[in-house]
Design a protein around this motif. Structure first.
Motif, PDB file in Angstrom:
ATOM      1  N   GLY A 184      75.192 -22.003 -35.108  1.00  0.00           N
ATOM      2  CA  GLY A 184      76.453 -22.728 -35.177  1.00  0.00           C
ATOM      3  C   GLY A 184      76.699 -23.460 -33.875  1.00  0.00           C
ATOM      4  N   THR A 185      77.964 -23.621 -33.531  1.00  0.00           N
ATOM      5  CA  THR A 185      78.345 -24.256 -32.270  1.00  0.00           C
ATOM      6  C   THR A 185      78.938 -23.191 -31.356  1.00  0.00           C
ATOM      7  OG1 THR A 185      78.787 -26.365 -33.350  1.00  0.00           O
ATOM      8  CG2 THR A 185      79.778 -26.029 -31.184  1.00  0.00           C
ATOM      9  N   LEU A 186      78.308 -23.017 -30.207  1.00  0.00           N
ATOM     10  CA  LEU A 186      78.815 -22.082 -29.200  1.00  0.00           C
ATOM     11  C   LEU A 186      79.900 -22.785 -28.406  1.00  0.00           C
ATOM     12  CD1 LEU A 186      78.692 -19.482 -27.431  1.00  0.00           C
ATOM     13  CD2 LEU A 186      76.907 -20.635 -26.105  1.00  0.00           C
ATOM     14  N   HIS A 187      81.043 -22.136 -28.300  1.00  0.00           N
ATOM     15  CA  HIS A 187      82.153 -22.645 -27.480  1.00  0.00           C
ATOM     16  C   HIS A 187      82.400 -21.622 -26.384  1.00  0.00           C
ATOM     17  CE1 HIS A 187      85.962 -24.551 -26.406  1.00  0.00           C
ATOM     18  NE2 HIS A 187      86.446 -23.329 -26.322  1.00  0.00           N
ATOM     19  N   VAL A 188      82.263 -22.049 -25.125  1.00  0.00           N
ATOM     20  CA  VAL A 188      82.536 -21.182 -23.982  1.00  0.00           C
ATOM     21  C   VAL A 188      83.654 -21.828 -23.176  1.00  0.00           C
ATOM     22  CG1 VAL A 188      81.603 -20.048 -21.931  1.00  0.00           C
ATOM     23  CG2 VAL A 188      80.111 -20.460 -23.901  1.00  0.00           C
ATOM     24  N   ALA A 189      84.680 -21.054 -22.864  1.00  0.00           N
ATOM     25  CA  ALA A 189      85.811 -21.545 -22.075  1.00  0.00           C
ATOM     26  C   ALA A 189      85.957 -20.668 -20.843  1.00  0.00           C
ATOM     27  CB  ALA A 189      87.086 -21.498 -22.903  1.00  0.00           C
ATOM     28  N   CYS A 190      86.297 -21.289 -19.721  1.00  0.00           N
ATOM     29  CA  CYS A 190      86.543 -20.493 -18.517  1.00  0.00           C
ATOM     30  C   CYS A 190      87.747 -21.044 -17.778  1.00  0.00           C
ATOM     31  CB  CYS A 190      85.301 -20.424 -17.627  1.00  0.00           C
ATOM     32  SG  CYS A 190      85.211 -21.580 -16.280  1.00  0.00           S
ATOM     33  N   GLY A 191      88.433 -20.148 -17.101  1.00  0.00           N
ATOM     34  CA  GLY A 191      89.548 -20.513 -16.253  1.00  0.00           C
ATOM     35  C   GLY A 191      89.283 -20.028 -14.844  1.00  0.00           C
ATOM     36  N   VAL A 192      89.931 -20.655 -13.870  1.00  0.00           N
ATOM     37  CA  VAL A 192      89.659 -20.330 -12.475  1.00  0.00           C
ATOM     38  C   VAL A 192      90.968 -20.187 -11.697  1.00  0.00           C
ATOM     39  CG1 VAL A 192      89.417 -22.765 -11.877  1.00  0.00           C
ATOM     40  CG2 VAL A 192      88.452 -21.049 -10.371  1.00  0.00           C
ATOM     41  N   ARG A 193      90.950 -19.254 -10.743  1.00  0.00           N
ATOM     42  CA  ARG A 193      92.064 -19.073  -9.810  1.00  0.00           C
ATOM     43  C   ARG A 193      91.463 -18.731  -8.463  1.00  0.00           C
ATOM     44  NH1 ARG A 193      95.178 -14.898  -7.812  1.00  0.00           N
ATOM     45  NH2 ARG A 193      94.082 -13.354  -9.044  1.00  0.00           N
ATOM     46  N   GLY A 194      91.764 -19.547  -7.459  1.00  0.00           N
ATOM     47  CA  GLY A 194      91.265 -19.303  -6.106  1.00  0.00           C
ATOM     48  C   GLY A 194      91.794 -18.001  -5.551  1.00  0.00           C
ATOM     49  N   ARG A 195      91.083 -17.460  -4.554  1.00  0.00           N
ATOM     50  CA  ARG A 195      91.482 -16.200  -3.928  1.00  0.00           C
ATOM     51  C   ARG A 195      91.660 -16.392  -2.427  1.00  0.00           C
ATOM     52  NH1 ARG A 195      90.989 -11.267  -6.562  1.00  0.00           N
ATOM     53  NH2 ARG A 195      92.171 -10.667  -4.726  1.00  0.00           N
ATOM     54  N   LEU A 234      71.914 -26.770 -20.237  1.00  0.00           N
ATOM     55  CA  LEU A 234      72.155 -27.265 -21.585  1.00  0.00           C
ATOM     56  C   LEU A 234      73.541 -27.894 -21.720  1.00  0.00           C
ATOM     57  CD1 LEU A 234      70.679 -24.176 -23.479  1.00  0.00           C
ATOM     58  CD2 LEU A 234      69.497 -26.292 -22.816  1.00  0.00           C
ATOM     59  N   ALA A 235      74.487 -27.435 -20.919  1.00  0.00           N
ATOM     60  CA  ALA A 235      75.844 -27.989 -20.891  1.00  0.00           C
ATOM     61  C   ALA A 235      76.465 -27.620 -19.553  1.00  0.00           C
ATOM     62  CB  ALA A 235      76.682 -27.439 -22.035  1.00  0.00           C
ATOM     63  N   SER A 236      77.337 -28.495 -19.036  1.00  0.00           N
ATOM     64  CA  SER A 236      77.918 -28.256 -17.720  1.00  0.00           C
ATOM     65  C   SER A 236      79.295 -28.890 -17.626  1.00  0.00           C
ATOM     66  CB  SER A 236      77.003 -28.849 -16.644  1.00  0.00           C
ATOM     67  OG  SER A 236      77.531 -28.621 -15.355  1.00  0.00           O
ATOM     68  N   GLY A 237      80.163 -28.271 -16.829  1.00  0.00           N
ATOM     69  CA  GLY A 237      81.482 -28.823 -16.560  1.00  0.00           C
ATOM     70  C   GLY A 237      82.023 -28.266 -15.259  1.00  0.00           C
ATOM     71  N   THR A 238      82.952 -29.009 -14.639  1.00  0.00           N
ATOM     72  CA  THR A 238      83.551 -28.606 -13.368  1.00  0.00           C
ATOM     73  C   THR A 238      85.050 -28.795 -13.453  1.00  0.00           C
ATOM     74  OG1 THR A 238      81.572 -29.270 -12.156  1.00  0.00           O
ATOM     75  CG2 THR A 238      83.585 -29.050 -10.871  1.00  0.00           C
ATOM     76  N   GLN A 252      90.732 -25.262 -16.510  1.00  0.00           N
ATOM     77  CA  GLN A 252      89.825 -24.672 -17.485  1.00  0.00           C
ATOM     78  C   GLN A 252      88.647 -25.604 -17.750  1.00  0.00           C
ATOM     79  OE1 GLN A 252      92.157 -24.144 -21.000  1.00  0.00           O
ATOM     80  NE2 GLN A 252      93.381 -22.490 -20.132  1.00  0.00           N
ATOM     81  N   ILE A 253      87.542 -25.004 -18.164  1.00  0.00           N
ATOM     82  CA  ILE A 253      86.375 -25.746 -18.628  1.00  0.00           C
ATOM     83  C   ILE A 253      86.108 -25.284 -20.051  1.00  0.00           C
ATOM     84  CG2 ILE A 253      83.905 -26.190 -18.299  1.00  0.00           C
ATOM     85  CD1 ILE A 253      84.284 -25.301 -15.363  1.00  0.00           C
ATOM     86  N   HIS A 254      85.810 -26.232 -20.932  1.00  0.00           N
ATOM     87  CA  HIS A 254      85.434 -25.930 -22.316  1.00  0.00           C
ATOM     88  C   HIS A 254      84.102 -26.615 -22.595  1.00  0.00           C
ATOM     89  CE1 HIS A 254      89.263 -24.114 -23.593  1.00  0.00           C
ATOM     90  NE2 HIS A 254      89.784 -24.912 -22.668  1.00  0.00           N
ATOM     91  N   LEU A 255      83.091 -25.824 -22.940  1.00  0.00           N
ATOM     92  CA  LEU A 255      81.775 -26.369 -23.255  1.00  0.00           C
ATOM     93  C   LEU A 255      81.405 -26.005 -24.689  1.00  0.00           C
ATOM     94  CD1 LEU A 255      79.775 -25.415 -20.023  1.00  0.00           C
ATOM     95  CD2 LEU A 255      80.907 -27.582 -20.545  1.00  0.00           C
ATOM     96  N   ASP A 256      80.849 -26.967 -25.412  1.00  0.00           N
ATOM     97  CA  ASP A 256      80.358 -26.753 -26.765  1.00  0.00           C
ATOM     98  C   ASP A 256      78.873 -27.078 -26.800  1.00  0.00           C
ATOM     99  OD1 ASP A 256      82.774 -26.026 -28.248  1.00  0.00           O
ATOM    100  OD2 ASP A 256      83.448 -28.046 -27.772  1.00  0.00           O
ATOM    101  N   LEU A 257      78.120 -26.268 -27.529  1.00  0.00           N
ATOM    102  CA  LEU A 257      76.673 -26.426 -27.577  1.00  0.00           C
ATOM    103  C   LEU A 257      76.160 -25.925 -28.920  1.00  0.00           C
ATOM    104  CD1 LEU A 257      74.014 -26.962 -25.875  1.00  0.00           C
ATOM    105  CD2 LEU A 257      74.054 -24.508 -25.422  1.00  0.00           C
ATOM    106  N   PRO A 258      75.377 -26.756 -29.648  1.00  0.00           N
ATOM    107  CA  PRO A 258      74.770 -26.237 -30.874  1.00  0.00           C
ATOM    108  C   PRO A 258      73.728 -25.161 -30.524  1.00  0.00           C
ATOM    109  CG  PRO A 258      74.213 -28.573 -30.549  1.00  0.00           C
ATOM    110  CD  PRO A 258      75.051 -28.145 -29.400  1.00  0.00           C
ATOM    111  N   VAL A 259      73.771 -24.029 -31.224  1.00  0.00           N
ATOM    112  CA  VAL A 259      72.859 -22.927 -30.946  1.00  0.00           C
ATOM    113  C   VAL A 259      72.256 -22.420 -32.250  1.00  0.00           C
ATOM    114  CG1 VAL A 259      73.969 -22.167 -28.804  1.00  0.00           C
ATOM    115  CG2 VAL A 259      74.795 -21.278 -30.986  1.00  0.00           C
TER     116      VAL A 259
END
Length: 153
Positions: free
Chosen positions: A62-73, A98-102, A111-118
């Motif tokens: 299917g399509t892999l969706h990975v999301a990440c959030g960031v908070r500095g320390r 295979l996929a990248s975001g900043t 947040q970063i949201h990446l989608d990738l067919p897997v």
């Protein structure tokens, strides 16, 4: 110990060793963790500089969706450090991206949201890199809290 008892003992030990080897090699072949379709929120992790997750085996196509959030320390760094940004990459086992975001920590939604067919059985790793938005005068490794989640649809 007579010969018959030794033979039985040896067969029992061999059977146990074979069972353990079979179990271990099956788990190893499957990768460290298998991801299926449901939405899974991973625990927040504090990353210094970068992090590469253990291998993930894709359990369904299917399509892999990975999301990440960031908070500095800033509480863990020397004063005067600029804001942080995080780059997230989905990589194959050869290190190919295979996929990248900043995203910068001061973004409206950091947040970063990446989608990738897997495909089922595919193996991936998630890479996170914490760096400075601008020049880092202290030249120290940067630290951030990262939370990420994934689903396959």
């Amino acid at each position: 110990m007579n010969m018959k008892k030794r033979k039985n003992f040896f067969i029992i030990i061999l059977t146990i060793a074979l069972f353990i080897t079979t179990c271990c090699s099956s788990a190893f072949a499957a990768g460290v963790e298998t991801w299926y379709g449901e939405w899974v929120q991973e625990p927040v992790m504090t990353v210094t500089n970068n992090n590469l997750t253990p291998v993930k085996t894709i359990g369904v196509s299917g399509t892999l969706h990975v999301a990440c959030g960031v908070r500095g320390r800033p509480d863990l760094e020397p004063s005067g450090c600029p804001l942080v940004q995080v780059t997230m990459q989905i990589r194959d086992l050869n290190g190919n991206v295979l996929a990248s975001g900043t995203v910068r920590e001061d973004a409206f939604l950091p947040q970063i949201h990446l989608d990738l067919p897997v495909t089922q059985g595919q193996k991936i790793q998630i890479f996170f890199d914490v760096s400075s938005v601008s020049y880092n005068p202290n030249r120290n490794y940067r630290i951030a809290d990262i939370n990420y989640a994934h689903e396959i649809y």
